[in-house]
Scaffold this motif. Sequence first.
Motif, PDB file in Angstrom:
ATOM      1  N   ALA A  51      21.817  33.543  51.299  1.00 42.99           N
ATOM      2  CA  ALA A  51      23.017  34.679  51.757  1.00 42.99           C
ATOM      3  C   ALA A  51      24.170  33.368  52.481  1.00 42.99           C
ATOM      4  CB  ALA A  51      22.468  35.289  53.060  1.00 42.99           C
ATOM      5  N   SER A  52      24.248  32.770  52.273  1.00 44.62           N
ATOM      6  CA  SER A  52      24.945  31.117  53.138  1.00 44.62           C
ATOM      7  C   SER A  52      25.693  31.719  51.935  1.00 44.62           C
ATOM      8  CB  SER A  52      24.617  30.018  53.121  1.00 44.62           C
ATOM      9  OG  SER A  52      24.524  29.273  51.481  1.00 44.62           O
ATOM     10  N   SER A  53      26.324  32.104  50.835  1.00 46.66           N
ATOM     11  CA  SER A  53      26.897  31.668  49.692  1.00 46.66           C
ATOM     12  C   SER A  53      28.198  32.875  49.462  1.00 46.66           C
ATOM     13  CB  SER A  53      26.383  31.983  48.758  1.00 46.66           C
ATOM     14  OG  SER A  53      25.949  32.895  47.793  1.00 46.66           O
ATOM     15  N   TYR A  54      27.464  34.360  50.827  1.00 48.13           N
ATOM     16  CA  TYR A  54      28.163  35.418  51.221  1.00 48.13           C
ATOM     17  C   TYR A  54      29.583  34.978  51.545  1.00 48.13           C
ATOM     18  CZ  TYR A  54      28.875  40.040  52.628  1.00 48.13           C
ATOM     19  OH  TYR A  54      28.979  41.275  52.858  1.00 48.13           O
ATOM     20  N   ASP A  55      30.649  35.772  51.566  1.00 47.91           N
ATOM     21  CA  ASP A  55      31.954  35.850  51.793  1.00 47.91           C
ATOM     22  C   ASP A  55      32.201  37.424  52.419  1.00 47.91           C
ATOM     23  OD1 ASP A  55      34.607  36.066  52.317  1.00 47.91           O
ATOM     24  OD2 ASP A  55      35.323  35.407  50.302  1.00 47.91           O
ATOM     25  N   PRO A  56      32.174  37.013  53.695  1.00 48.94           N
ATOM     26  CA  PRO A  56      31.934  38.109  54.678  1.00 48.94           C
ATOM     27  C   PRO A  56      33.183  38.908  54.419  1.00 48.94           C
ATOM     28  CG  PRO A  56      32.521  36.330  56.547  1.00 48.94           C
ATOM     29  CD  PRO A  56      32.131  36.275  54.580  1.00 48.94           C
ATOM     30  N   ASN A  57      34.364  38.096  54.275  1.00 49.52           N
ATOM     31  CA  ASN A  57      36.015  38.922  53.833  1.00 49.52           C
ATOM     32  C   ASN A  57      35.695  40.019  52.860  1.00 49.52           C
ATOM     33  OD1 ASN A  57      36.606  37.779  56.238  1.00 49.52           O
ATOM     34  ND2 ASN A  57      36.967  35.861  56.118  1.00 49.52           N
ATOM     35  N   ARG A  58      35.358  39.241  51.788  1.00 53.62           N
ATOM     36  CA  ARG A  58      35.695  39.783  49.911  1.00 53.62           C
ATOM     37  C   ARG A  58      34.119  40.623  50.035  1.00 53.62           C
ATOM     38  NH1 ARG A  58      34.080  39.228  45.208  1.00 53.62           N
ATOM     39  NH2 ARG A  58      33.135  37.442  45.521  1.00 53.62           N
ATOM     40  N   GLY A  59      32.849  40.193  50.818  1.00 52.71           N
ATOM     41  CA  GLY A  59      31.565  40.875  50.275  1.00 52.71           C
ATOM     42  C   GLY A  59      30.618  40.464  48.643  1.00 52.71           C
ATOM     43  N   GLU A  60      30.619  40.914  47.875  1.00 48.35           N
ATOM     44  CA  GLU A  60      29.636  40.546  47.350  1.00 48.35           C
ATOM     45  C   GLU A  60      30.064  41.579  45.952  1.00 48.35           C
ATOM     46  OE1 GLU A  60      26.513  38.619  45.143  1.00 48.35           O
ATOM     47  OE2 GLU A  60      27.836  38.186  47.360  1.00 48.35           O
ATOM     48  N   GLY A  61      30.652  40.594  44.818  1.00 52.05           N
ATOM     49  CA  GLY A  61      30.826  42.177  43.967  1.00 52.05           C
ATOM     50  C   GLY A  61      31.916  41.330  43.258  1.00 52.05           C
ATOM     51  N   LYS A  62      32.833  42.617  42.322  1.00 58.58           N
ATOM     52  CA  LYS A  62      33.843  41.411  41.193  1.00 58.58           C
ATOM     53  C   LYS A  62      34.986  41.813  41.478  1.00 58.58           C
ATOM     54  CE  LYS A  62      33.893  46.152  38.442  1.00 58.58           C
ATOM     55  NZ  LYS A  62      33.552  46.650  37.280  1.00 58.58           N
ATOM     56  N   HIS A  63      35.485  42.493  42.351  1.00 59.28           N
ATOM     57  CA  HIS A  63      36.510  42.791  43.617  1.00 59.28           C
ATOM     58  C   HIS A  63      37.347  41.139  43.905  1.00 59.28           C
ATOM     59  CE1 HIS A  63      36.660  46.601  41.566  1.00 59.28           C
ATOM     60  NE2 HIS A  63      35.559  47.342  42.007  1.00 59.28           N
ATOM     61  N   SER A  64      37.702  41.061  43.674  1.00 61.03           N
ATOM     62  CA  SER A  64      38.495  39.725  43.978  1.00 61.03           C
ATOM     63  C   SER A  64      39.809  39.771  44.564  1.00 61.03           C
ATOM     64  CB  SER A  64      38.095  37.949  43.624  1.00 61.03           C
ATOM     65  OG  SER A  64      38.559  38.119  42.267  1.00 61.03           O
ATOM     66  N   ASN A  65      40.467  40.519  43.944  1.00 59.19           N
ATOM     67  CA  ASN A  65      42.216  40.659  44.496  1.00 59.19           C
ATOM     68  C   ASN A  65      42.259  42.256  44.138  1.00 59.19           C
ATOM     69  OD1 ASN A  65      44.350  40.109  45.080  1.00 59.19           O
ATOM     70  ND2 ASN A  65      44.939  39.432  43.623  1.00 59.19           N
ATOM     71  N   VAL A  66      42.559  42.219  45.301  1.00 57.37           N
ATOM     72  CA  VAL A  66      42.726  43.991  45.368  1.00 57.37           C
ATOM     73  C   VAL A  66      44.188  44.373  45.851  1.00 57.37           C
ATOM     74  CG1 VAL A  66      42.341  46.463  45.607  1.00 57.37           C
ATOM     75  CG2 VAL A  66      40.730  45.185  45.711  1.00 57.37           C
TER      76      VAL A  66
END
Length: 160
Positions: free
Chosen positions: A43-58
């Motif tokens: 869970a330390s690799s989890y980005d709380p601002n982006r979440g977990e998934g393929k969407h990195s730039n909306v």
Amino acid sequence: MNKLSLLLVVVFALFLSCGKSKSEPGEDFSAPTTSEESATTDASSYDPNRGEGKHSNVELGASLDQAMAANGEKEANVKCTSCHKMTDERLVGPGWKGVTERRKPEWIMNFITNPDPMIDKDPELQAQLELCLVRMPNQSLSDPEARDILEYMRKNDGVK
């Protein structure tokens, strides 16, 4: 026992017998499933601002896309509003008012397209789950459907 009671007992017994047993040959229940694997990943690799998934730039427009928001409202009425209100009031899940101000678009898109890995890793979502007591189901939304719902959320939050 009357006929209705007997029928209910038979239906209930059939329902119970239809599930798979852990002792069926060929089934390996010792290996974790995909959702169990994601729960045990770091869970330390989890980005709380982006979440977990393929969407990195909306990319969001400065103004609201009215057609997307209208499509998003239709989709939300089918798949979302039975659990979410458009206000800040909780129904089954939390209300949507202000969600686009609290969360980045990438986080919202990742969560509504694939909620399970985020629920497994995000401490805020886990705390929300303790309040709501129901995991958000994966509604199998396509990326365009999710983007339309995001635009509807923006409209709800006052974007013009």
